[in-house]
Design a protein around this motif. Structure first.
Motif: not given
Length: 171
Positions: A52-53, A92-100, A113-115
């Motif tokens: 999921h990088t 199925g919970q990963c998006s570009e900005g965050c993860m549920i 989803r940051e450093e």
């Protein structure tokens, strides 16, 4: 710290036959239980991150190693509980900005989803877009510890009212 928090809660449950009494607010007391699952090995977490990088924060990795998800403060009377997802449920919970990473009644718990050192917990309604989420400005470790201390109550919603206090100095 996550490991110590989970160990202390498990100990409390073990001492009370897997049921603990908690204060729920507004004068209500209830009996709840918690369910923990087998922890993960580092390799499973690493494979998920590569797929999921997504680099998980150190404290959240510690959580997954201790318990691959959990259900907290479940009551037989109420349907409300706190669910923190297993790694499989995160697929199925990963998006570009965050993860549920879990749910709290009608709310979702997300990690920004940051450093890795800047991950913070955000909360949003299941029915609202991420843009309307509330950033709690705390690490997963801080949030999880306070969630356990507050016995599953949504501590971040508590308002703070300043009450004038007279301080008597000792002489």
């Amino acid at each position: 710290m996550v490991k110590k928090t989970i160990k202390a809660l498990k100990q409390r449950l073990w001492e009370n036959n897997d049921v603990i009494e908690v204060y729920k607010g507004n004068g209500e007391v209830g009996f709840v239980t918690c369910t923990f699952y087998e922890g993960l090995v580092e390799e499973a977490i690493h494979q998920f991150e590569q797929k999921h990088t997504y680099v998980m924060p150190k404290d959240y990795r510690e959580f997954l190693k201790e318990t691959n998800g959990c259900r907290l403060f479940e009551s037989t009377i109420e349907e409300k509980s706190i669910v923190l997802y297993s790694l499989e449920d995160l697929e199925g919970q990963c998006s570009e900005g965050c993860m549920i990473i879990g749910t709290l009644n009608d709310k979702e718990v997300l990690l920004r989803r940051e450093e890795a050192s800047e991950h913070s917990v955000i909360i949003k309604s299941k029915y609202e877009p991420v843009e309307q989420a509330v950033n709690l400005h705390m690490t997963f470790e801080q949030w999880f510890d306070r969630l356990i201390m507050s016995q599953g109550n949504l501590f971040w919603t508590w308002s703070v009212q300043l009450i004038p206090v007279r301080i008597k100095r000792f002489q």
